[in-house]
Structures are given as C-alpha cells and as structure tokens.
Design an enzyme around this catalytic site. Structure first.
Site, mmCIF file in Angstrom:
data_model
loop_
_atom_site.group_PDB
_atom_site.id
_atom_site.type_symbol
_atom_site.label_atom_id
_atom_site.label_comp_id
_atom_site.label_asym_id
_atom_site.label_seq_id
_atom_site.Cartn_x
_atom_site.Cartn_y
_atom_site.Cartn_z
ATOM 1 N N CYS A 66 1.655 -3.565 -5.604
ATOM 2 C CA CYS A 66 2.858 -3.422 -6.419
ATOM 3 C C CYS A 66 2.745 -2.122 -7.202
ATOM 4 C CB CYS A 66 2.970 -4.612 -7.370
ATOM 5 S SG CYS A 66 4.410 -4.547 -8.456
ATOM 6 N N LEU A 67 3.813 -1.342 -7.224
ATOM 7 C CA LEU A 67 3.773 -0.060 -7.940
ATOM 8 C C LEU A 67 3.562 -0.257 -9.439
ATOM 9 C CD1 LEU A 67 6.585 1.903 -6.056
ATOM 10 C CD2 LEU A 67 4.112 2.219 -5.878
ATOM 11 N N GLN A 116 11.657 -2.437 -12.344
ATOM 12 C CA GLN A 116 10.410 -1.666 -12.444
ATOM 13 C C GLN A 116 10.616 -0.260 -12.995
ATOM 14 O OE1 GLN A 116 9.319 -2.607 -8.156
ATOM 15 N NE2 GLN A 116 7.299 -2.392 -9.068
ATOM 16 N N HIS A 144 11.016 -9.552 -8.658
ATOM 17 C CA HIS A 144 11.095 -8.593 -9.779
ATOM 18 C C HIS A 144 12.429 -8.705 -10.516
ATOM 19 C CE1 HIS A 144 7.500 -6.131 -9.746
ATOM 20 N NE2 HIS A 144 7.609 -5.847 -8.448
ATOM 21 N N HIS A 166 9.156 -10.212 -2.536
ATOM 22 C CA HIS A 166 8.433 -9.611 -3.665
ATOM 23 C C HIS A 166 9.406 -8.900 -4.609
ATOM 24 C CE1 HIS A 166 4.814 -7.159 -5.217
ATOM 25 N NE2 HIS A 166 5.871 -6.543 -5.734
ATOM 26 N N GLU A 167 10.331 -8.124 -4.031
ATOM 27 C CA GLU A 167 11.256 -7.337 -4.860
ATOM 28 C C GLU A 167 12.311 -8.224 -5.531
ATOM 29 O OE1 GLU A 167 10.237 -4.506 -5.503
ATOM 30 O OE2 GLU A 167 8.915 -4.174 -3.794
ATOM 31 N N GLY A 196 8.614 -0.511 -1.407
ATOM 32 C CA GLY A 196 9.713 -1.230 -2.045
ATOM 33 C C GLY A 196 9.713 -0.981 -3.540
HETATM 34 ZN ZN ZN Z 1 6.178 -5.108 -7.214
#
Ligand code: ZN
Length: 175
Positions: free
Chosen positions: A91-92, A51, A137, A133-134, A46
């Site tokens: 998380c990236l 991000q 963000h 989660h996204e 995701g």
């Molecule tokens: Zn993340």
C-alpha cells in the site's frame, strides 16, 4: 498534471470516508489526471482519493505490465463476489510493508468513468484484489485491519515510530 502528496499511516485522514461524486466536471477530470500521475510516479498499481486527502469517491488502477491501461472507478460499488484468494499486498500509505490478505477471487462491480458514464465490469486475480483494496480506502479501511491483533500492533508501532522520526527531523531542520 501534478503529483499529489500521499498520506502515510498513521495519518488520521486515512480513516475518512469518501463522498460520492455528483458533478462530473473539469475538476473531477483534473483530480483523476493528478491521481494517475501520482500513482505512476510512486510507482504503484492503485490509488484511492482518500490517500491523497481528497474526499471525492475516486480510484485509479493500472495492473497491466506495460502500465498503459488506466482504469478509473468513480463511486465504485461491488455488486457480486465469489471465491477466495490470498495475495501479498502492499500500500502506498505503508511504504515498504507487505502482508497477505484474503480477498474474493472474482467480483462484478459498478462505477462511473471520468466522463460520468456508468459502467459494470468483472474482475479477477490481481485486478480484483486491487479494486477491493482501493474500495476499502474509500470507507477508511486499511489492509492492515485484516491482520491479527499482534501483527497490527507491530506494524502500527513501526509506522508511528517512523512518523515521530520524520517530525523530529523536520524540527531539527527548522531549528
Ligand atoms: Zn492502499
């Protein structure tokens, strides 16, 4: 299709709040394509626009085994949620860091696709975790915000130190 640079914590741009997409034009389709490329290359399941330094409210997700089921959520909102689950999340923007977070087990949500069509859908399990989660963000919220103060401080210090080391390395290469 170009891969975009993923912002790494503690980059302050990760705290920005996304703004809704109003014109579903070629630029939005390009952003969706670039975000999907970036997510698959990372690799991740995701990615939220915030991000990669983009303010439009856009999420791409693919939780399928074969990585051939791209979900595009533009201007997403959760309408209903139920139950609880705790999954170890990554998380990236926090490479190599994982932590268990409590989320709803089931959600119903509304979003637009890249063509501007509004849809409603349900999600559970990992897909539901990923959406929650996204969506966080998009309002500048990070999964580490859910951790205890002690754990949060520890991960902050770890990533702040790594960022300082990266900068030192860049300065050394420049000099
Ligand atoms: Zn993340």
């Amino acid at each position: 299709m170009a891969a975009l640079d993923i912002l790494i914590y503690p980059d302050p741009r990760l705290r920005r709040v996304a703004t809704p997409v109003v014109a579903f034009d070629a630029e939005i389709k390009r952003i969706v394509n670039d975000m999907a490329t970036t997510m698959y290359e990372a690799p991740g399941i995701g990615l939220a626009s915030i991000q990669v330094g983009i303010r439009h409210s856009i999420i791409v997700i693919d939780v399928s085994q074969e990585l051939q089921d791209l979900k595009v959520l533009i201007n997403p909102e959760i309408l209903e949620s139920e139950g609880e689950q705790t999954v170890e999340e990554g998380c990236l923007s926090f490479p190599g860091y994982f932590a268990r977070v409590n989320r709803a087990e089931w959600i119903r949500f509304r979003a637009h696709n890249e063509h501007g069509e509004c849809y409603e859908a349900e999600a559970d399990g990992l897909y539901a975790v990923c959406i929650q989660h996204e969506i966080d963000h998009l309002s500048g919220k990070l999964f580490t915000d859910y951790l205890s103060r002690l754990k949060r401080q520890r991960v902050s210090r770890q990533f702040e130190k790594a960022a300082r080391n990266r900068q030192r390395e860049l300065a050394r290469q420049a000099g």
